[in-house]
Design a protein around this motif. Structure first.
Motif, PDB file in Angstrom:
ATOM      1  N   ALA A 110       0.875  -1.167   0.000  1.00 25.98           N
ATOM      2  CA  ALA A 110       0.000   0.000   0.000  1.00 25.98           C
ATOM      3  C   ALA A 110       0.914   1.219   0.000  1.00 25.98           C
ATOM      4  CB  ALA A 110      -0.892   0.004   1.236  1.00 25.98           C
ATOM      5  N   VAL A 111       0.354   2.393  -0.236  1.00 22.78           N
ATOM      6  CA  VAL A 111       1.179   3.600  -0.236  1.00 22.78           C
ATOM      7  C   VAL A 111       1.934   3.690   1.091  1.00 22.78           C
ATOM      8  CG1 VAL A 111       1.105   6.118  -0.173  1.00 22.78           C
ATOM      9  CG2 VAL A 111      -0.221   4.879  -1.883  1.00 22.78           C
ATOM     10  N   GLY A 112       3.251   3.803   1.021  1.00 25.68           N
ATOM     11  CA  GLY A 112       4.066   3.954   2.222  1.00 25.68           C
ATOM     12  C   GLY A 112       4.299   2.676   2.995  1.00 25.68           C
ATOM     13  N   LYS A 113       3.857   1.530   2.466  1.00 25.76           N
ATOM     14  CA  LYS A 113       3.993   0.279   3.232  1.00 25.76           C
ATOM     15  C   LYS A 113       4.663  -0.810   2.396  1.00 25.76           C
ATOM     16  CE  LYS A 113       1.391  -3.117   5.927  1.00 25.76           C
ATOM     17  NZ  LYS A 113       1.386  -4.334   5.092  1.00 25.76           N
ATOM     18  N   ILE A 114       5.872  -1.202   2.832  1.00 24.50           N
ATOM     19  CA  ILE A 114       6.587  -2.294   2.168  1.00 24.50           C
ATOM     20  C   ILE A 114       6.776  -3.424   3.167  1.00 24.50           C
ATOM     21  CG2 ILE A 114       8.890  -2.978   1.343  1.00 24.50           C
ATOM     22  CD1 ILE A 114       8.928  -0.458  -0.332  1.00 24.50           C
TER      23      ILE A 114
END
Ligand SMILES: [Zn+2]
Length: 338
Positions: A11-15
């Motif tokens: 998700a945006v900003g989540k790795i």
């Protein structure tokens, strides 16, 4: 399945680090153990916004497209490498059959599959597969980091080719980020007699001088029109509106757009028209690796000097955001197998 670790943008900003199967090389493909991967501004943009223009991340995606590695396996018919061959990855594989490909412009192939651009997974993982023709052998004199950074160097080589940079040219490079710094070095290697570079970051400007630029301009305090430099080639690598820089270009000069900015960027068309400037865009590169390898291997372009940090696979998020906090950061490198 043999599992491997991948850094997946969920998700945006989540790795997250996810176990996936080691990919099987298809016909004419090689399996590559990834050695080093450079962090590109486009990786950062996908991480922070989930899209670049019309390219939208709609499913979990592995980023990373500036990569080097070692050939460790072969698909059917792949016989151009030996086991253990060190390679630099050209991360866009075109269909090689469409009109653009047949005309030699394979960077403009509408069917190109490019690492780390949705929905194609990139190289922030332990193993990737790649068509053998796009896995370029590199000499042992090149470090893993330099072999990875042949990708941004290719952007610089393409920019200089499109601008027909040669002996005696006076070149203005707008922007001293990683692409500006390799583009400026390439312009010098192509024979430019003067290469002036601009930025707002004093550390990057100082490095540009170390790397051979003849003059570095901090555009926060100096207007371009006041430095008395009349380039005949402008290589725009900042992504910012290039109007002020365009207005310094000599009559019949050339303007090459390399950096990517917003959707609508103003240009002084009357100036272009009255001075008969040539203007071209650039989109990635085609047939640049042999030249890039030569420039790096002969020391005419220094890629290792751009490396400002090393990160393990589980630190990809930190690698992607380090540039936000550290003005000295230029090129973070991820080492997926350490
Ligand atoms: Zn094509």
């Amino acid at each position: 399945m043999t599992p491997m670790r991948s850094a997946v943008l969920e998700a945006v900003g989540k790795i997250a680090i996810v176990e996936r199967a080691v990919p099987e090389p298809g016909p004419a493909e090689v399996l590559i153990k990834v050695s080093a991967v450079g962090v590109c501004g486009s990786d950062v943009h996908y991480f922070e916004h989930g899209r670049i223009g019309d390219h939208i991340v709609e499913q979990p995606l592995v980023l990373g497209h500036e990569a080097s590695g070692i050939v460790v396996g072969f698909g059917t018919g792949a016989r151009h490498h030996h086991l253990g061959q060190r390679v630099s990855l050209e991360p866009g594989v075109p269909d090689l059959t469409c009109p653009q490909c047949r005309a030699g412009r394979y960077n403009l192939c509408p069917d190109i599959r490019f690492f780390g651009t949705p929905p194609i997974n990139g190289a922030f993982c332990e193993y990737v597969v790649l068509h053998q023709e796009f896995a370029h052998p590199v000499p042992d004199s090149l470090t893993d980091e330099a072999a990875a950074l042949l990708e941004p160097l290719s952007v610089g080589v393409w920019a200089c080719r499109k601008g027909r940079v040669g002996a005696g040219d006076r070149v203005l490079v707008n922007g001293a980020g990683p692409v500006g710094l390799v583009t400026a070095q390439t312009a010098l290697a192509f024979g430019a007699s003067e290469v002036v570079i601009t930025d707002v970051n004093p550390q990057r400007l100082a490095l540009a001088i170390e790397l051979g630029c003849t003059h570095a301009v901090d555009v926060r305090g100096t207007a371009l029109r006041d430095i008395g430099f009349e380039p005949n080639v402008l290589l725009e690598c900042s992504g910012l509106p290039p109007g002020d820089a365009v207005r310094t270009v000599a009559r019949a000069g050339r303007v090459v757009l390399v950096g990517m900015g917003g959707d609508d960027i103003p240009l002084p068309l009357p100036y272009l028209q009255e001075h008969e400037l040539e203007l071209t865009g650039t989109f990635r590169y085609a047939n640049t690796w042999p030249t890039a390898i030569d420039l790096a291997a002969t020391g005419r372009v220094d890629l290792d000097r751009l490396v400002t940090g090393h990160f393990a696979l589980d630190q990809v998020s930190t690698a992607l955001t380090t540039g936000r906090h550290d003005p000295g950061s230029i090129k973070p490198i991820v080492l997926p197998n350490t």
